[in-house]
Design an enzyme around this catalytic site. Sequence first.
Site, mmCIF file in Angstrom:
data_model
loop_
_atom_site.group_PDB
_atom_site.id
_atom_site.type_symbol
_atom_site.label_atom_id
_atom_site.label_comp_id
_atom_site.label_asym_id
_atom_site.label_seq_id
_atom_site.Cartn_x
_atom_site.Cartn_y
_atom_site.Cartn_z
ATOM 1 N N GLU A 116 -54.727 10.868 -5.586
ATOM 2 C CA GLU A 116 -53.706 10.701 -6.626
ATOM 3 C C GLU A 116 -53.624 11.931 -7.532
ATOM 4 O O GLU A 116 -53.075 11.848 -8.634
ATOM 5 C CB GLU A 116 -53.969 9.449 -7.474
ATOM 6 C CG GLU A 116 -53.971 8.133 -6.717
ATOM 7 C CD GLU A 116 -52.621 7.722 -6.130
ATOM 8 O OE1 GLU A 116 -51.640 8.483 -6.274
ATOM 9 O OE2 GLU A 116 -52.574 6.644 -5.508
ATOM 10 N N HIS A 140 -57.142 6.125 -13.597
ATOM 11 C CA HIS A 140 -56.460 5.119 -12.788
ATOM 12 C C HIS A 140 -57.485 4.121 -12.273
ATOM 13 O O HIS A 140 -58.497 4.513 -11.696
ATOM 14 C CB HIS A 140 -55.750 5.805 -11.610
ATOM 15 C CG HIS A 140 -55.269 4.860 -10.548
ATOM 16 N ND1 HIS A 140 -54.443 3.800 -10.823
ATOM 17 C CD2 HIS A 140 -55.500 4.821 -9.213
ATOM 18 C CE1 HIS A 140 -54.190 3.154 -9.688
ATOM 19 N NE2 HIS A 140 -54.823 3.750 -8.698
ATOM 20 N N HIS A 142 -58.055 -0.091 -10.572
ATOM 21 C CA HIS A 142 -57.470 -1.276 -9.936
ATOM 22 C C HIS A 142 -57.914 -2.500 -10.719
ATOM 23 O O HIS A 142 -58.817 -3.229 -10.309
ATOM 24 C CB HIS A 142 -57.901 -1.355 -8.472
ATOM 25 C CG HIS A 142 -57.377 -0.238 -7.629
ATOM 26 N ND1 HIS A 142 -57.741 -0.035 -6.323
ATOM 27 C CD2 HIS A 142 -56.491 0.750 -7.917
ATOM 28 C CE1 HIS A 142 -57.101 1.030 -5.840
ATOM 29 N NE2 HIS A 142 -56.345 1.530 -6.796
ATOM 30 N N GLU A 170 -55.330 -7.026 -31.730
ATOM 31 C CA GLU A 170 -55.560 -5.577 -31.721
ATOM 32 C C GLU A 170 -54.581 -4.809 -30.850
ATOM 33 O O GLU A 170 -54.442 -3.596 -31.010
ATOM 34 C CB GLU A 170 -56.976 -5.295 -31.204
ATOM 35 C CG GLU A 170 -57.958 -5.145 -32.316
ATOM 36 C CD GLU A 170 -59.244 -4.500 -31.817
ATOM 37 O OE1 GLU A 170 -60.269 -5.114 -32.024
ATOM 38 O OE2 GLU A 170 -59.201 -3.410 -31.229
ATOM 39 N N HIS A 211 -50.702 -2.723 -7.806
ATOM 40 C CA HIS A 211 -51.663 -1.658 -7.508
ATOM 41 C C HIS A 211 -52.689 -1.441 -8.634
ATOM 42 O O HIS A 211 -53.884 -1.476 -8.388
ATOM 43 C CB HIS A 211 -50.881 -0.363 -7.208
ATOM 44 C CG HIS A 211 -51.744 0.779 -6.793
ATOM 45 N ND1 HIS A 211 -51.332 1.758 -5.907
ATOM 46 C CD2 HIS A 211 -53.003 1.143 -7.144
ATOM 47 C CE1 HIS A 211 -52.307 2.637 -5.711
ATOM 48 N NE2 HIS A 211 -53.326 2.285 -6.461
HETATM 49 O O1 2HA Z 1 -58.107 5.028 -3.388
HETATM 50 O O2 2HA Z 1 -56.824 4.283 -6.075
HETATM 51 O O3 2HA Z 1 -54.351 4.915 -5.582
HETATM 52 C C1 2HA Z 1 -57.758 5.709 -4.521
HETATM 53 C C2 2HA Z 1 -56.640 5.034 -5.164
HETATM 54 C C3 2HA Z 1 -55.292 5.316 -4.666
HETATM 55 ZN ZN ZN Z 2 -55.110 3.188 -6.699
#
Ligand code: 2HA
Ligand code: ZN
Length: 273
Positions: A116, A140, A142, A170, A211
Amino acid sequence: MKAEKSKAVQGFIRMCDDGWNAGWHERNGGNLTYRMTAEDVSVCRDDFCCGGEWKDMGVTAKNLADEFFLTTGSGKYFRNVKASPDENIGIIEISPNAEKYRIVWGLSGGGMPTSEFPSHFLNHSARLKVTGGNSRVIYHAHTPDIIALTYILPLTDKAFSRVLWQCATECPVVFPQGVGVVEWMVPGGANIAHASMKLMEKYEAVVWAHHGLFCAGADFDETFGLMHTIEKAAGIYLRILSSGKNIKQTITEQNLCDVAAAFGVEINKENLN
Ligand code: 2HA
Ligand code: ZN
């Protein structure tokens, strides 16, 4: 100094480990990048190897020319970062024309920056511009409860911002702009990177439908804290829904404005009715 012992790298490793322990990084899921300060770079520079090959990024942003980034590795597991930083994370240098990168430390054994990286790179560019250089971290993850909400809420900035703001007092103080939402897209390339960048010009947090979540911030504490706050709010909403009861009372729009005013932040009225 050994790069691994520097404050920047140690902070980066700790955040990866915190994310793993929070349950947001199954397998090789998620990624983290940090735009290093001149001081971070000078502390680590003795440990850099040079002459690595310059590689195309597929995206460009002039304001990031010659910057150095700490990054997690493509296909690497957050779970392993603490045990073997050198294999799982690395430092890359951006070329003077901001189109290429090369590895100067870490990612040993043929590793590459996160898949990413295009999204991280353009998000850094957008945040650098709007914060006058204050923003340094893009994260990032998940996050399961935010992902769950992308199946049941309309995929709009307003729907997500309002629900999340109303799930904990908050929230409007921590992310007064609200959150942006990107519809489902193929991850890992330039298209999703450009879609995220547009929203990052406005928001510190962007949901990727089905995602996960991207967060930006000035440092590791702030960025991890933002991810945590948003994911926790999403979890509260799911608990409310799964209680099977109707909502009897909530934080009203007036309450949201009042708490923002009391804490000296400006709530984004575009995400109110
Ligand atoms: O595997 O999170 O978006 C890495 C990720 C792809
Ligand atoms: Zn991801």
